[in-house]
Design an enzyme around this catalytic site. Structure first.
Site, PDB file in Angstrom:
ATOM      1  N   LYS A 149      -3.333  -4.639   9.161  1.00  0.00           N
ATOM      2  CA  LYS A 149      -3.672  -5.640   8.140  1.00  0.00           C
ATOM      3  C   LYS A 149      -2.443  -5.886   7.292  1.00  0.00           C
ATOM      4  O   LYS A 149      -1.760  -4.947   6.863  1.00  0.00           O
ATOM      5  CB  LYS A 149      -4.805  -5.087   7.294  1.00  0.00           C
ATOM      6  CG  LYS A 149      -5.090  -5.841   6.031  1.00  0.00           C
ATOM      7  CD  LYS A 149      -6.408  -5.375   5.486  1.00  0.00           C
ATOM      8  CE  LYS A 149      -6.512  -5.507   4.005  1.00  0.00           C
ATOM      9  NZ  LYS A 149      -7.819  -5.104   3.512  1.00  0.00           N
TER      10      LYS A 149
HETATM   11  C1  5RP Z   1      -7.231  -2.578  -0.848  1.00  0.00           C
HETATM   12  C2  5RP Z   1      -7.539  -3.261   0.418  1.00  0.00           C
HETATM   13  C3  5RP Z   1      -8.493  -4.371   0.361  1.00  0.00           C
HETATM   14  O1  5RP Z   1      -9.476  -4.133   1.308  1.00  0.00           O
HETATM   15  C4  5RP Z   1      -7.741  -5.637   0.621  1.00  0.00           C
HETATM   16  O2  5RP Z   1      -6.835  -5.868  -0.391  1.00  0.00           O
HETATM   17  C5  5RP Z   1      -8.622  -6.842   0.949  1.00  0.00           C
HETATM   18  O3  5RP Z   1      -9.110  -7.394  -0.133  1.00  0.00           O
HETATM   19  P1  5RP Z   1      -8.551  -8.722  -0.799  1.00  0.00           P
HETATM   20  O4  5RP Z   1      -8.860  -9.845   0.170  1.00  0.00           O
HETATM   21  O5  5RP Z   1      -9.331  -8.816  -2.056  1.00  0.00           O
HETATM   22  O6  5RP Z   1      -7.069  -8.587  -0.983  1.00  0.00           O
HETATM   23  O7  5RP Z   1      -7.045  -2.929   1.463  1.00  0.00           O
HETATM   24  O8  5RP Z   1      -6.060  -1.918  -0.748  1.00  0.00           O
END
Ligand code: 5RP
Length: 292
Positions: free
Chosen positions: A203
């Site tokens: 991610k």
């Molecule tokens: C926190 C994360 C969150 O799951 C990620 O940031 C996704 O959320 P957003 O779309 O609000 O950024 O990994 O560290």
């Protein structure tokens, strides 16, 4: 004991047909074991090869974030529209209906709160508990360039080893510190390190210039985080561009649950991710579902 009487003779061997073994549809995941591929199929829709993950794990370091104060009230009604829920084991056990049969990605790292240095995380979930909770994957934060870079990479590689033992994919989450530049060069570095060291998928954040080089140089699927709340149209444009430039979906939190109409927003995001709907059209869909 099975009744031997009246058994039909076997005869239908289809001798002129080669055995068919369908290739696993996810980028770079062909060599994973069956259980790992099966779990990934609970995250990525096997037809589109994409996913809309609903990220609600923010409380593990932020506490009751805006929109997540009452997950039973605001998030559970969205579950039918998500391919996957990303959350902590605390929220899963206390608030998520166990009738939810899609993929659950469990937050597996943690430690510091927003009051401290965030990169100083440790593994915060035993693989045995992830199996007990029937997770489809575990997620670990990796702080490339951060103060505790080596520790966070080590957290991921320990989870990858445990995951390989039990068939549990690891999602490497590239975390961006305040002091680091969010550009394609940095994202290429961070995502590639996660993939090289065994993350089944990664991610990261979308960058408007050169994102296709990030997806091209990462040998496993990439999903994008939504990041801070944007106007709905802008968030849909970001999701559209990310998928067109090679992302396998989104792991979106605030841009869904902080929307004025979260159910409408997640449905619009689904159309963009799974069907390649243009952002303008998806925004109109959002408005009509939201009753605007
Ligand atoms: C926190 C994360 C969150 O799951 C990620 O940031 C996704 O959320 P957003 O779309 O609000 O950024 O990994 O560290």
């Amino acid at each position: 004991m099975a009744d031997k009487e009246g058994q039909l003779d076997t005869h239908d061997y289809h001798l002129h047909r080669a055995q068919v073994a369908e290739p696993f549809p996810l980028k770079g995941c062909q060599s994973l074991d069956w259980g790992m591929q099966n779990r990934l199929s609970r995250i990525f829709d096997p037809k589109s090869g994409k996913t809309v993950m609903l990220a609600v794990d923010h409380g593990y370091f932020m506490g009751p974030t805006s929109g997540l104060e009452r997950i039973d009230v605001t998030i559970n009604p969205l579950l039918p529209h998500a391919d996957t829920l990303m959350c902590t084991r605390g929220i899963l056990r206390s608030l998520t209906p166990s009738t939810f049969t899609k993929g659950v990605v469990l937050r597996a790292s943690g430690g510091p709160s927003i009051l401290k240095e965030l990169s100083d995380e440790r593994i915060a979930l035993d693989m045995e508990d992830a199996l007990r909770l029937n997770a489809a994957a575990v997620a670990v934060q990796v702080f490339i360039g951060g103060e505790f870079e080596t520790q966070s990479v080590h957290n991921m590689t320990r989870l990858v080893d445990a995951g390989l033992r039990y068939g549990m994919p690891v999602l490497g989450v590239t975390a961006v510190g305040k002091q680091l530049t969010r550009d394609a060069k940095y994202m290429r570095l961070a995502t590639r390190i996660c993939a090289e060291l065994g993350a089944a998928y990664v991610k990261t954040y979308y960058v408007s210039e050169g994102f296709e080089t990030v997806t091209a140089s990462c040998p496993v699927p990439i999903v994008i985080a939504g990041g801070k709340k944007l106007p709905e149209l802008d968030a849909l444009v970001m999701a559209y561009r990310a998928v067109q430039e090679g992302a396998s979906g989104v792991d979106m939190g605030r841009n869904i649950f902080q929307s004025q109409a979260p159910a409408a927003m997640i449905q619009a995001v689904r159309h963009v991710v799974h069907e390649g709907m243009q952002p303008g059209e998806a925004y109109e869909l959002f408005r009509s579902l939201a009753g605007k």
